[in-house]
Scaffold this active site. Structure first.
Site, short mmCIF file in Angstrom:
data_model
loop_
_atom_site.label_atom_id
_atom_site.label_comp_id
_atom_site.label_asym_id
_atom_site.label_seq_id
_atom_site.Cartn_x
_atom_site.Cartn_y
_atom_site.Cartn_z
N TRP A 569 0.82 -1.21 0.00
CA TRP A 569 0.00 0.00 0.00
C TRP A 569 0.85 1.27 0.00
CZ3 TRP A 569 -4.48 -1.97 3.66
CH2 TRP A 569 -5.37 -2.74 2.87
N HIS A 650 -4.21 -11.16 10.34
CA HIS A 650 -5.57 -10.90 9.85
C HIS A 650 -5.52 -10.56 8.37
CE1 HIS A 650 -9.54 -9.14 9.37
NE2 HIS A 650 -8.96 -8.05 8.90
N HIS A 703 -19.37 -3.90 7.22
CA HIS A 703 -19.59 -2.79 6.29
C HIS A 703 -20.95 -2.16 6.40
CE1 HIS A 703 -15.90 -4.03 4.34
NE2 HIS A 703 -15.86 -2.78 4.00
#
Ligand code: GLN
Ligand code: ZN
Length: 764
Positions: A569, A650, A703
């Site tokens: 990222w 995770h 979400h």
């Protein structure tokens, strides 16, 4: 020699399109105003490329949301549920992209997926059995006419080249919702493209670019047949326009022969990411003199200056095979920010190493000048560039290099082996069966953000900033204790973002002010830049975790981001291999892990949310080009801890089923992952692979503000227990809770704990 750009960013240098679209969604501006913003941006981008002397200037690369969605609309692939809303065309388009809830109805958005190996997301087209594929829009024609007239006004500097998502790639990416499949629609899709070409020809397009990145994937015989049959028809039907087949994000090793024999006027290959592209061209027969090689040489995905000496070497090799070469970007410039001009604070010492989209235009024209000069290696642009690359690069750190060089084979293995550690940890932690936990962050409520912003702006003291966060942590721990969670977290209130936070703490990183890149629709990201050798000057998270631990007798998880995710990222360096860079980051995170352990933290989670993201597009490259260093980097981070320290990791929102053995090989003790949206399919894969690591498949989707009921979570757990031994199952949400509000988070976690208790009671 000419220059070509595959595609240009479209969101606007200051994200104008994002802000205009969001205003339009909120009904603050009219459709006309939004369209005017789009037209203004398109004109700016065309004019800028023309002024920079680009010969082949893309048009129809603009989009109000996504180019694949535009293509779906062009082909009339609009599912009935959106059509039935009976809204104006652009609103139907936005309903497909973002969902719609209002007077006209209530529909969810189409699915969104990562565009090949980038962090850009496209909208997945849906084709229903009764979808009537036909030419249903005029966007390419309008945008071509607009570009052509703009360029004519500029005195004809540059040729407008309409860009289309190719039919092969479109068909490969589409979802077929009924019983029909690609072969049922291929002819109709092809005939629409034939009509598009013929209309563009009439309108005066000299060149038309078909983007076919799907050709750099592993292709089956059927894929090749499909590709050939589509283009045989398109090339057979066309008149005067020239057709450019544009590929990118890799090489076309599976179909290079087919591509050459089909008779394209231009073939675009990626010499930056396509590791076999040069070999394919130099090893093959000469290009027919009438075929133009569009050589992708300027990296469209990274932000560093082009190394002209390397590029000229490649061009010289290509010249032996092709008479006609156009130099271009390796892919669309969509994946890089606009311009260094907006980086007001960047010092010149840094600036000269970077090239964003605008600067890449300049590089293309400089490369053209170099190629056209009698002695390229004496040309002034060449020598200036060479002196930059020859001069010692700042930001390098001998100590980091030495440390990396002294990593030993044993450093990648944690001892004792998993089964032994598992027992020791069970004894130490003394957790119930089906232990409950969360993924790390708690709601980043407005007060949390305001506190951080005030501290950044210097409006409050460090003391004030810290006390506020400590209060938040105390409340968070109190809530978790009261609710009955087993392994607690501090809540991550100090973090803006799981990568940026660590980038800011680490040496070797720099940050930009406006280097935004479109991630999807109106969402942009501003990845940090790995500038030099990375190291950790001092502990980054220990004080927060230690404070949280002091408030409770229960275990508190230390919370870190893993090296692969941090690298994936960020904008990575190009002067060293990714593999070397990731090891530097791994050593820095390793130091943090050991400091957390020394501070008495018994459980440490190292998130690898983006592990899957840069997995090569071809399966045959997975191991050698990626997994062979990504997995060891993770192992290096935790191999130094004591057997009694439990390591969690995770992962989320990507496909894992095909890399299960690699995930097990990370050798974590526990892995939590997102599972509630994918219908628990992953459980079968875990079972089939004898997965040893303990697992926490998320029991609810974070979400939406929806609160899952106790019964629903319990049912998910019972289903999981059919595939996972009870001693290995953890109970947790899908992902971090930072985007959620407090009320639904509290209610959901209460239900989660109640469900775990209920199901525990059912176990003998
Ligand atoms: N620990 C991070 C959080 O909870 C993980 C985020 C993620 O996986 N994307 O926010
Ligand atoms: Zn996650």
């Amino acid at each position: 020699m000419k220059t070509s750009v595959v595609g240009f960013p479209r969101i606007g240098a200051l994200r104008e399109l994002k802000f205009a679209s969001e205003k339009y969604f909120r009904k603050e501006i009219s459709l006309q105003e939004l369209e005017a913003c789009g037209a203004d941006l398109r004109a700016r981008h065309i004019n800028e490329q023309s002024a920079a002397g680009i010969d082949f200037i893309p048009c129809n690369d603009f989009s109000f949301y996504d180019g694949v969605l535009d293509t779906a609309v062009l082909l009339n692939a609009v599912p009935a549920r959106y059509r039935d809303l009976n809204l104006p065309p652009l609103d139907i388009y936005f309903a497909m992209a973002r969902g719609y809830q209002g007077e006209a109805g209530d529909v969810k958005a189409l699915a969104m997926k990562k565009w090949f190996n980038t962090n850009y997301h496209y909208i997945v087209p849906e084709i229903e059995d009764d979808t009537e594929i036909k030419l249903a829009a005029t966007k390419p024609f309008e945008e071509f006419a607009e570009a052509k007239s703009l360029l004519e006004k500029n005195g004809g500097k540059g040729c407008a080249k309409p860009v289309l998502t190719g039919p092969f790639t479109f068909l490969k990416l589409a979802r077929f919702t009924g019983g029909k499949n690609i072969s049922d629609f291929a002819d109709d899709v092809t005939s629409v493209f034939i009509q598009v070409v013929s209309r563009l020809e009439k309108d005066g397009a000299l060149w038309i670019q078909f983007d076919e990145p799907a050709l750099v994937m592993d292709l089956t015989a059927g894929d090749k047949e499909l590709f050939c049959s589509i283009y045989r028809k398109i090339l057979g039907a066309k008149g005067g326009s020239k057709i450019l087949l544009q590929t990118y994000f890799g090489d076309v090793r599976d179909c290079y022969g087919e591509i050459r024999s089909l008779g394209f006027d231009g073939i675009g290959l990626d010499f930056v990411e396509g590791k076999k592209s040069l070999e394919l061209v130099s090893g093959g027969e000469n290009f027919p003199p009438e075929t133009v090689l569009f050589a992708g040489l300027v990296n469209g995905k990274n932000i560093w200056r082009n190394d002209y000496s390397k590029t000229i070497d490649i061009i010289e090799k290509l010249c032996k095979k092709a008479e006609n070469i156009v130099i271009g970007t390796s892919c669309s410039l969509l994946h890089v920010p606009y311009t260094l001009e907006n980086e007001k604070k960047m010092e010149d010492g840094y600036r000269k190493y970077f090239a964003f989209a605008s600067e890449k235009l300049k590089e293309l024209s400089e490369l053209r000048s170099i190629c056209q000069s009698d002695n390229p290696r004496l040309q002034e642009f060449y020598t200036a560039n060479k002196s930059l690359f020859d001069s010692p690069r700042p930001g390098l750190d001998e100590a980091v290099r030495n440390r990396c060089a002294s990593i030993k084979k044993e450093d990648f293995t944690r001892l004792p082996e998993f089964a032994v550690r598992e027992k020791i940890q069970k004894q130490r932690l003394n957790l119930p069966l089906l232990p409950t936990t969360t993924i790390g962050s708690f709601p980043q409520t407005p007060d949390v953000k305001a506190n951080r912003a005030a501290f950044r702006k210097g409006e409050i003291s460090e003391n004030q900033y810290v006390s506020f966060n400590r209060k938040k942590i105390a409340d968070c721990i109190a809530f978790q204790e009261k609710t009955g969670l087993d392994v607690l977290v501090h809540g991550e209130y100090e973090r803006n973002d799981m990568v940026e936070y660590f980038g800011e703490c680490l040496d070797g990183y720099i940050f930009t002010e406006r280097a935004w890149v479109q991630s999807y629709g109106t969402r942009c990201v501003k990845p940090p830049v790995v500038w030099g050798d990375v190291s950790r000057a001092k502990p980054m998270t220990v004080v927060w975790s230690q404070y949280a631990k002091s408030l409770t007798a229960k275990p508190v998880k230390g919370m870190l981001t893993g090296p692969v995710t941090i690298l994936n990222w960020s904008f990575p360096r190009e002067d060293i291999a990714l593999k070397d860079c990731v090891m530097q980051i791994a050593l820095a995170i390793r130091d943090e892990v050991l400091d957390l352990e020394a501070a008495g933290i018994s459980v440490i989670q190292i998130d690898e949310a983006a592990l899957r993201e840069k997995l090569p597009l071809r399966k045959s490259d997975w191991q050698e080009d990626y997994l062979s260093w990504a997995i060891p980097a993770f192992r290096l981070v935790h191999s130094g801890v004591k057997p009694e320290t439990q390591i969690h990791t995770h992962m989320c929102y990507s496909e894992f089923t095909d890399i299960i053995p690699a995930i097990d090989d990370m050798d974590a003790d526990v892995i939590t992952f997102e599972a509630s949206r994918s219908d628990l399919q992953i459980l079968d894969a875990l079972k089939a692979n004898n997965f040893k690591t303990e697992v926490g498949p998320g029991v609810y989707d974070i979400h939406s503000p929806r609160v899952p009921s106790v019964e629903e979570i319990a049912a998910a757990l019972r289903k999981m227990l059919e595939k996972i031994p009870e001693g290995k199952l953890w109970v947790n949400p899908d992902c971090g809770l930072k985007t959620r509000g407090t009320p639904e988070t509290e209610a959901s976690l209460k239900n989660l704990v109640a469900a775990a208790r209920l199901v525990r009671g059912e176990l003998k």
